[in-house]
Every structure is written in structure tokens, then in C-alpha cells.
Write an enzyme that holds these catalytic residues in place. Structure first.
Site, PDB file in Angstrom:
ATOM      1  N   ASP A   1     -38.189   8.486  11.059  1.00  0.00           N
ATOM      2  CA  ASP A   1     -37.240   7.389  10.859  1.00  0.00           C
ATOM      3  C   ASP A   1     -35.966   7.610  11.659  1.00  0.00           C
ATOM      4  OD1 ASP A   1     -38.915   5.992   9.210  1.00  0.00           O
ATOM      5  OD2 ASP A   1     -38.003   6.678   7.347  1.00  0.00           O
TER       6      ASP A   1
ATOM      7  N   ARG B   1     -48.197  11.241   6.224  1.00  0.00           N
ATOM      8  CA  ARG B   1     -48.333  11.794   4.875  1.00  0.00           C
ATOM      9  C   ARG B   1     -48.399  10.661   3.883  1.00  0.00           C
ATOM     10  NH1 ARG B   1     -44.246  16.287   2.930  1.00  0.00           N
ATOM     11  NH2 ARG B   1     -42.862  14.510   2.898  1.00  0.00           N
TER      12      ARG B   1
ATOM     13  N   THR C   1     -49.652  11.394  -2.568  1.00  0.00           N
ATOM     14  CA  THR C   1     -50.401  12.658  -2.644  1.00  0.00           C
ATOM     15  C   THR C   1     -49.829  13.726  -1.718  1.00  0.00           C
ATOM     16  OG1 THR C   1     -51.882  12.036  -0.842  1.00  0.00           O
ATOM     17  CG2 THR C   1     -52.530  11.368  -3.069  1.00  0.00           C
TER      18      THR C   1
ATOM     19  N   ASP D   1     -35.926  12.153   7.032  1.00  0.00           N
ATOM     20  CA  ASP D   1     -37.210  11.768   7.617  1.00  0.00           C
ATOM     21  C   ASP D   1     -37.076  11.748   9.137  1.00  0.00           C
ATOM     22  OD1 ASP D   1     -39.320  10.054   8.746  1.00  0.00           O
ATOM     23  OD2 ASP D   1     -39.867   9.762   6.650  1.00  0.00           O
TER      24      ASP D   1
HETATM   25  C1  PRP Z   1     -43.620  13.845   8.819  1.00  0.00           C
HETATM   26  C2  PRP Z   1     -43.447  14.907   9.887  1.00  0.00           C
HETATM   27  C3  PRP Z   1     -44.739  15.670   9.777  1.00  0.00           C
HETATM   28  C4  PRP Z   1     -45.030  15.615   8.315  1.00  0.00           C
HETATM   29  C5  PRP Z   1     -44.645  16.931   7.705  1.00  0.00           C
HETATM   30  O1  PRP Z   1     -44.397  12.812   9.275  1.00  0.00           O
HETATM   31  O2  PRP Z   1     -43.203  14.393  11.170  1.00  0.00           O
HETATM   32  O3  PRP Z   1     -45.799  15.117  10.533  1.00  0.00           O
HETATM   33  O4  PRP Z   1     -44.235  14.560   7.766  1.00  0.00           O
HETATM   34  O5  PRP Z   1     -45.011  16.967   6.374  1.00  0.00           O
HETATM   35  P1  PRP Z   1     -46.102  17.968   5.793  1.00  0.00           P
HETATM   36  O6  PRP Z   1     -45.829  19.308   6.394  1.00  0.00           O
HETATM   37  O7  PRP Z   1     -45.847  17.937   4.317  1.00  0.00           O
HETATM   38  O8  PRP Z   1     -47.453  17.436   6.154  1.00  0.00           O
HETATM   39  P2  PRP Z   1     -44.678  11.498   8.385  1.00  0.00           P
HETATM   40  O9  PRP Z   1     -45.876  11.689   7.534  1.00  0.00           O
HETATM   41  O10 PRP Z   1     -43.419  11.107   7.676  1.00  0.00           O
HETATM   42  O11 PRP Z   1     -45.098  10.421   9.462  1.00  0.00           O
HETATM   43  P3  PRP Z   1     -44.247   9.748  10.636  1.00  0.00           P
HETATM   44  O12 PRP Z   1     -44.054  10.793  11.714  1.00  0.00           O
HETATM   45  O13 PRP Z   1     -45.132   8.647  11.094  1.00  0.00           O
HETATM   46  O14 PRP Z   1     -42.938   9.296  10.083  1.00  0.00           O
HETATM   47  N1  URA Z   2     -41.279  14.851   6.847  1.00  0.00           N
HETATM   48  C1  URA Z   2     -40.019  14.610   7.271  1.00  0.00           C
HETATM   49  O1  URA Z   2     -39.803  13.809   8.201  1.00  0.00           O
HETATM   50  N2  URA Z   2     -39.015  15.258   6.655  1.00  0.00           N
HETATM   51  C2  URA Z   2     -39.218  16.133   5.659  1.00  0.00           C
HETATM   52  O2  URA Z   2     -38.253  16.713   5.145  1.00  0.00           O
HETATM   53  C3  URA Z   2     -40.544  16.358   5.230  1.00  0.00           C
HETATM   54  C4  URA Z   2     -41.553  15.703   5.854  1.00  0.00           C
END
Ligand code: PRP
Ligand code: URA
Length: 208
Positions: free
Chosen positions: A202, A103, A107, A199
């Protein structure tokens, strides 16, 4: 309209509470995600087709059943990786595709960086895996990808969902059922799920 399944089980409620806890270690967090995914997998695979076979016990021949080799797991990188081992232990013959999305923090729109899917995905029950369903942008985009490669039977499995994300996926993909272990209150101004767990990527990979 797709169906939303919210898990209703004391073991899941207990484990989700531990997952949410900010003091839970990275190791325990990973193990708990794995355990909840395993318990959810039981529910999400309830309608897998069986082929009838025969099995010989030491005493007699009886009817047996084989789950057809028909599942593809598609984790959304990176946090979705935390759910793969659990599903693989339930369905060892499953193939695994990967979709890389993150994400954009400004945005909140999903940005693609990787996509590798099984070539026979059109013949398989696809389980898209991601612990978090927040705005729904990532899940909806991932489902677009698997559909573009021919997938017809798709389910989405998330540990925690926000009502906003559920609505977005249901609108974009009314044919895709959604499984969440917990349905939370909503999103904060940064698009994080409240109360959520923070997160997920993380916390799984220790990049806090
Ligand atoms: C997180 C999560 C989803 C997304 C959800 O990933 O694992 O993929 O956010 O958010 P949304 O429903 O608003 O799209 P992130 O973008 O943080 O990436 P990562 O898994 O690499 O940490
Ligand atoms: N992605 C995450 O990992 N946590 C949230 O709460 C939303 C998006």
C-alpha cells in the site's frame, strides 16, 4: 542452517527510520525502498562468481573481471516490485521472474495468483525479493515455487524481517540465506510487523 544477515550500516539505519515514518510520502517511500535495496544488494551479491578477462586502458593492458550472467531476481508481487529496479541497476543482465502471492487477511496464509519464472532458473543465483518477512508464509511458499522449477541457489532479501518469519523460512528452507535491512521485535495479532512500516504494498503503490 541458513545464515541470517542483518545489515549494519549507518546509511541503512537512517533510511529505514525514514521508511518507517508514517508521514513519509509515497514517492519518498518508494525511493527509500529502492535505495535500501541497492545498499543491501551490495552485500547479497558479494559471492557472485567472476570470470577473468583482459582490459585495455589507454595506457596498458591489465586484468579485468566480468560477473557471469547468472542471476535471477524473483519479486513477490506486489511489494517485491519495489526492490527490482535497484537490483537491476546493479546486475543489468539479471532475468526477472514474478510470483504473485497475497496473504489472506483472515488466515494469513499465502494465496498464489501468478507465477512466471525464467526457464534457466536452475543455473542461476536466485534472489527472492519482498520488503516484508512477517509470518514467513509468503516467502516460504515463493521459495517452494522456485525450487519446484529447479532453482538450487536461492537467497531471500527483505527490508524488514520479524523473528517469527525468519524462523519459519529457516525451518522450511535451511539452505536459503536471508538478508534483512532490519530485524524487528515481532508480529501483532493481525500478523503485521512491529514496529515495522505498515503495509508495504500500500505504501509503495499509494493504495492506502
Ligand atoms: C505482504 C508482503 C509479503 C507478505 C508478508 O504482502 O509484501 O508478501 O505480506 O507476510 P507473511 O510473511 O506473513 O506472508 P501482501 O500479502 O500484503 O500482498 P501485497 O504485496 O499484494 O500487498
Ligand atoms: N505485510 C506488510 O506489508 N506489512 C507487515 O507488517 C506484514 C505483512
Amino acid at each position: 542452517m541458513s545464515k541470517l544477515f542483518v545489515m549494519d550500516h549507518p546509511l541503512i539505519a537512517h533510511k529505514i527510520s525514514m521508511i518507517r515514518d508514517e508521514n513519509t510520502s509515497v514517492k519518498d517511500f518508494r525511493e527509500l525502498i529502492n535505495e535500501v535495496a541497492l545498499l543491501m544488494g551490495y552485500e547479497a551479491t558479494k559471492d557472485l562468481a567472476l570470470t577473468k578477462t583482459k582490459v585495455k586502458t589507454p595506457l596498458a593492458e591489465t586484468d579485468g573481471y566480468v560477473v557471469e550472467k547468472q542471476v535471477a531476481l524473483v519479486p513477490i508481487l506486489r511489494a517485491g516490485l519495489g526492490m527490482v529496479d535497484a537490483l537491476m541497476s546493479l546486475i543489468p543482465a539479471a532475468k526477472v521472474g514474478h510470483i504473485g502471492l497475497y496473504r489472506d487477511h483472515e488466515t494469513l496464509q499465502p494465496v498464489e495468483y501468478y507465477c512466471k519464472l525464467p526457464t534457466d532458473i536452475g543455473d542461476r543465483q536466485v534472489l527472492v525479493l519482498d520488503p516484508m518477512l512477517a509470518t514467513g508464509g509468503s516467502a516460504a511458499a515463493a521459495i517452494d515455487f522456485v525450487k519446484a522449477r529447479g532453482a538450487k541457489k536461492i537467497k531471500l532479501m527483505c527490508i524488514i524481517g520479524a523473528p517469527e518469519g525468519v524462523a519459519v523460512v529457516q525451518k522450511a528452507h535451511p539452505d536459503v540465506d536471508i538478508y534483512v535491512a532490519a530485524l524487528d521485535e515481532g508480529l501483532n495479532e493481525n500478523g503485521y510487523i512491529l514496529p515495522g512500516l505498515g503495509d508495504a504494498g500500500d505504501r509503495i503503490f499509494g493504495t492506502l
